[in-house]
Design a protein around this motif. Structure first.
Motif, short mmCIF file in Angstrom:
data_model
loop_
_atom_site.label_atom_id
_atom_site.label_comp_id
_atom_site.label_asym_id
_atom_site.label_seq_id
_atom_site.Cartn_x
_atom_site.Cartn_y
_atom_site.Cartn_z
N LYS A 169 0.88 -1.18 0.00
CA LYS A 169 0.00 0.00 0.00
C LYS A 169 0.91 1.22 0.00
O LYS A 169 2.12 1.12 0.27
CB LYS A 169 -0.91 0.00 1.23
N SER A 170 0.34 2.37 -0.29
CA SER A 170 1.17 3.58 -0.36
C SER A 170 1.79 3.91 1.00
O SER A 170 2.84 4.54 1.08
CB SER A 170 0.36 4.77 -0.86
N GLY A 171 1.15 3.46 2.09
CA GLY A 171 1.71 3.69 3.42
C GLY A 171 2.94 2.86 3.71
O GLY A 171 3.70 3.16 4.63
N ASN A 172 3.17 1.80 2.94
CA ASN A 172 4.33 0.93 3.13
C ASN A 172 5.40 1.14 2.06
O ASN A 172 6.31 0.33 1.90
CB ASN A 172 3.91 -0.54 3.15
N ILE A 173 5.28 2.23 1.31
CA ILE A 173 6.33 2.65 0.39
C ILE A 173 6.90 3.95 0.94
O ILE A 173 6.22 4.98 0.98
CB ILE A 173 5.79 2.84 -1.04
N LEU A 174 8.14 3.90 1.42
CA LEU A 174 8.77 5.06 2.04
C LEU A 174 9.65 5.77 1.02
O LEU A 174 10.11 5.17 0.05
CB LEU A 174 9.59 4.63 3.25
#
Length: 343
Positions: free
Chosen positions: A182-187
């Motif tokens: 998810k976009s929250g797990n792409i830093l």
């Protein structure tokens, strides 16, 4: 009398210390401490992590694994310490050792690096490199002033993330999937280089705990419907989730906003013949007509990928390697390097 009190206090303190030491040792042994230590994996004590995080003073987020705290090691390296808040059975020792070994040894520029772990707690604490810009979700949808992102930058983020997943899918002694894309797990680092995080972390708690956490956090927007039916993740499940992230990148809308589903809205708009209305206008603003038209064509091509990634029939979905190849072709077109596409 005071001497007796002092003696009692010393004995009590020693007894508490010994109980704590034995508890730490029990967890350390159960979590495969001696095995992991013999493999050269960095093992931190609970006391060391408390010092590194300054008493867990600054929380920087909460992910699938639990709360995350920023810290600084003795050699001045910034790290993110993940402490589990989930309740559930941990993996059997052999599976846990295999998972940590895989995470420690895997090496890719677009994967967050595991620095080490602490095995003295019920669910081990994991120590990762710190990635300063935060998540792609925050950059795209965060409150306040968001960061401007050009089409080439968005393509680089998509390509780097997709390459990380491709690398994961092709490494390991068994089928290795991420399971929580998810976009929250792409830093993103200071150069906006993407680094995929939380791969395998959710495996350290029970399936039941993970499932309930997804329900609570609303991340079901990213979860492959086939997983809901079968309870089993595959590489194509990661492909499905990545398709949702691609939609976020081209529209700058979250996967779920209000009562709306980004995927459903996007498919509906395409069926109605006006799929372009959801594209993020920022990508096209400031360009001359020719360049704007050029970027619009690139967006059209990118937007065909999520439609393929989100197909119900998993066999009709592309592999992550095929997604990378397509995105690189679009990048070449966006940069005007048509020769590389022809080759």
């Amino acid at each position: 009398m005071p001497a007796v009190i002092i003696v009692v206090a010393v004995v009590a303190t020693f007894a508490i210390f010994e109980v704590k030491r034995r508890k730490h040792r029990r967890f350390f042994d159960r979590n495969g401490g001696d095995i992991l230590k013999s493999m050269g994996i960095n093992i931190f004590t609970e006391g060391q992590l408390k010092k590194i995080t300054n008493g867990y003073k600054k929380s920087i987020g909460e992910g699938a694994f639990g709360k995350v705290y920023i810290g600084v090691t003795d050699d001045s390296q910034q790290v993110a310490v993940k402490c589990s808040t989930a309740k559930g059975d941990v993996l059997p020792q052999e599976e846990f050792v295999n998972e940590i070994t895989f995470q420690f040894r895997i090496s890719h520029a677009n994967l967050v690096r595991l620095v080490g772990c602490c095995l003295e707690t019920d669910v081990p604490m994991l120590v990762f490199e710190f990635v300063p810009r935060g998540s792609l979700h925050s950059v795209l949808h965060g409150a306040g002033k968001t960061l401007p992102l050009s089409l080439p930058v968005r393509l680089d983020i998509a390509i780097g993330s997709a390459e990380a997943l491709t690398y994961m899918h092709s490494h390991g002694c068994h089928n290795h999937v991420h399971g929580d894309i998810k976009s929250g797990n792409i830093l993103l680092d200071d150069n906006l280089t993407p680094k995929v995080s939380d791969f395998g972390s959710a495996k350290l708690v029970s399936v039941a705990s993970r499932y309930s956490k997804w329900c609570v956090s609303g991340d079901m927007s990213y979860i492959d419907p086939i997983y809901i039916k079968s309870g089993r993740f595959t590489e194509k499940s990661d492909v499905y989730s990545f398709g949702v992230v691609l939609l976020e990148l081209v529209t700058r809308k979250p996967a779920k906003y209000g009562d709306n589903s980004l995927y459903i809205d996007f498919i509906r708009s395409k069926e109605e013949g006006n799929g372009r209305k959801l594209y993020d206008e920022e990508i096209l603003s400031g360009d001359d007509d020719a360049r704007s038209h050029h970027h619009m064509e690139c967006l059209d091509r990118i937007s065909r990928l999520p439609v393929q990634c989100l197909k119900e029939d998993v066999d009709e979905r592309p592999t992550m390697a095929e997604v990378v190849e397509e995105l690189k072709e679009v990048k070449a077109i966006a940069s005007g390097d048509l020769s590389s596409v022809a080759s």
